[in-house]
Design an enzyme around this catalytic site. Structure first.
Site, PDB file in Angstrom:
ATOM      1  CE  LYS A  85     -94.743 -40.454  19.345  1.00 54.63           C
ATOM      2  NZ  LYS A  85     -93.971 -39.934  18.216  1.00 54.63           N
TER       3      LYS A  85
HETATM    4  C1  LIG Z   1     -90.423 -38.528  23.220  1.00 53.23           C
HETATM    5  C2  LIG Z   1     -91.233 -37.607  22.343  1.00 53.23           C
HETATM    6  N1  LIG Z   1     -91.747 -36.486  22.867  1.00 53.23           N
HETATM    7  C3  LIG Z   1     -92.484 -35.630  22.149  1.00 53.23           C
HETATM    8  C4  LIG Z   1     -92.729 -35.864  20.819  1.00 53.23           C
HETATM    9  C5  LIG Z   1     -93.516 -34.852  20.054  1.00 53.23           C
HETATM   10  O1  LIG Z   1     -94.755 -35.339  19.674  1.00 53.23           O
HETATM   11  P1  LIG Z   1     -95.642 -34.498  18.638  1.00 53.23           P
HETATM   12  O2  LIG Z   1     -95.100 -34.773  17.265  1.00 53.23           O
HETATM   13  O3  LIG Z   1     -97.028 -35.019  18.831  1.00 53.23           O
HETATM   14  O4  LIG Z   1     -95.517 -33.070  19.013  1.00 53.23           O
HETATM   15  C6  LIG Z   1     -92.232 -37.015  20.218  1.00 53.23           C
HETATM   16  C7  LIG Z   1     -92.510 -37.255  18.796  1.00 53.23           C
HETATM   17  O5  LIG Z   1     -92.002 -38.115  18.140  1.00 53.23           O
HETATM   18  C8  LIG Z   1     -91.452 -37.906  20.993  1.00 53.23           C
HETATM   19  O6  LIG Z   1     -90.933 -39.016  20.450  1.00 53.23           O
END
Ligand SMILES: Cc1ncc(COP(=O)(O)O)c(C=O)c1O
Length: 394
Positions: free
Chosen positions: A191
């Site tokens: 990210k």
């Molecule tokens: C659109 C979206 N939402 C949620 C997430 C989940 O993030 P995390 O891995 O921090 O839980 C991601 C992860 O790639 C994502 O791309």
């Protein structure tokens, strides 16, 4: 004239790479040396500085965006049998958190330009059981938040932004993190700000922030830091069956270092996206992603390039393979949720039920766009994409 052979990079260009330097190493090392490893003063500082950066009233640090969305839904009072509207064009996390409650994620199609949830289709999907909407700012470009807010107000729905891609982004001059009931950020390794794994919940509502804070640490009414330092006591109370979602001080130390260079990292991604678009705009085989409107700000977590497949003799899979042979890493964002076996089996979705997402998914490639990329890396990507197009024109 360069030939395809001369274009092959010596080293593979990864699709994503964190922008970590000596500052992160020093900050993390100092936390490890301090002996206090889990949530403590660094996490408190990270929350305060993150809240100040986005202009949010409250920020609660957690160990993923998935956890952030789970806690936000919990604080909103979601129950089994309720419905939550989610775009199909997203990652698994956005819908799975709804299933944690035995509630139903109602998948909705997206706008063909932005690939963000289509407000007209949201309105059509509202039922008496709908409780919330989770818009996703795909790639870092904002969903139509004003239109979604009007729908939410009309039907008394909670809005929880999945802002996993949207740090730092703006919508109509306002920073993402200040627009809705809850905004959930991701600090996953790929990210725009990373702590390895991590997330943040932003809200203007102090009571909801307190609920997230309690539920992120076992439903305990005092946090561990207060319990184990001189100012704390041994006594605590469990007021609800919570979760174990707190962010460590090790991760927060990295987050603080990343936050301090967030503007520089963002500027670099803006430059890279600008160079890509300037190069690809000239090729009718390609459709560059839309910029943010003049009063907005694109976070450029993803550069989603679409192929005009009717002008090419190869499909998307071959295009990706050709780029890989030139040593360029790419990805696809996303395989729409309604195409996955779980959602097909559980809710009976067919690919054409959400036709825009299905069509756009088949012609999308995400190119590398991260601040560690050198100018040569960017040029290599442009040359490689241009070469693949030139060799495969219809
Ligand atoms: C659109 C979206 N939402 C949620 C997430 C989940 O993030 P995390 O891995 O921090 O839980 C991601 C992860 O790639 C994502 O791309």
């Amino acid at each position: 004239m360069s030939t395809t052979e001369t274009l092959v990079r010596k080293a593979f260009l990864p699709f994503a790479l964190a922008d970590i330097d000596d500052t992160e190493v020093a900050e993390v090392t100092s936390v490890i040396r301090s002996g206090w490893l889990t949530s403590g003063s660094k996490t408190g500082r990270f929350e305060a500085e993150f809240a100040a950066f986005v202009g949010a009233g409250h920020a609660v640090a957690v160990n993923s965006c998935t956890a952030a969305m789970h806690l936000a839904l919990e604080a909103s009072g979601l129950r089994a049998g309720d419905e939550v509207i989610v775009p199909t064009y997203t990652f698994a996390a956005t819908a799975e958190v709804v299933r944690y409650f035995g509630a139903k994620p109602v998948l909705v199609d997206v706008d063909s330009t932005s690939l963000c949830i289509d407000p007209v289709r949201v309105e059509a999907a509202v039922t008496p059981r709908t409780r919330a909407i989770i818009p996703v700012h795909l790639g870092g470009r904002c969903a139509e938040m004003d239109e979604l807010r009007v729908i939410a107000e009309r039907h008394d729905l909670c809005v929880i932004e999945d802002a996993a891609h949207a740090f730092p982004a703006k919508y109509k001059g306002r920073t993402v993190g200040t627009l809705s009931d809850f905004t959930c950020f991701s600090f996953y390794a790929t990210k725009t700000l990373t702590t390895g794994e991590g997330g943040m919940i932003c809200t203007e509502n102090g009571l909801l922030a307190d609920r997230c804070r309690v539920m992120c640490l076992h439903g305990i009414s005092r946090d561990a830091w207060k319990r184990y330092t001189a100012e704390g006591t041994w006594y605590y109370e469990v007021i609800a069956p919570g979760f174990k979602y707190n962010l460590t001080d090790i991760a927060s130390a990295m987050g603080l270092a990343q936050l301090h260079k967030a503007n520089r990292m963002h500027e670099r991604r803006v430059q890279i996206a600008g160079r890509y678009t300037a190069a690809f705009r000239a090729l009718p085989e390609l459709e560059p992603p839309p910029e943010a409107p003049a009063d907005g700000q694109h976070a450029w977590h993803l550069y989603i390039l679409r192929l005009n497949l009717d002008r090419l003799s190869i499909n998307r899979a071959r295009f990706i393979e050709e780029l890989r042979r030139l040593n360029i890493g790419t990805s696809v964002h996303f395989i729409p949720l309604h195409l996955h076996p779980y959602y097909r089996k559980t809710y009976g979705y067919e690919p054409e039920d959400l036709p825009v997402a299905y069509r756009e998914y088949q012609r999308e490639i995400s190119l590398p766009v991260y601040s560690k990329m050198t100018d040569d890396d960017v040029q290599d990507v442009i040359d490689a994409v241009t070469d693949v197009v030139a060799r495969n024109r219809r």
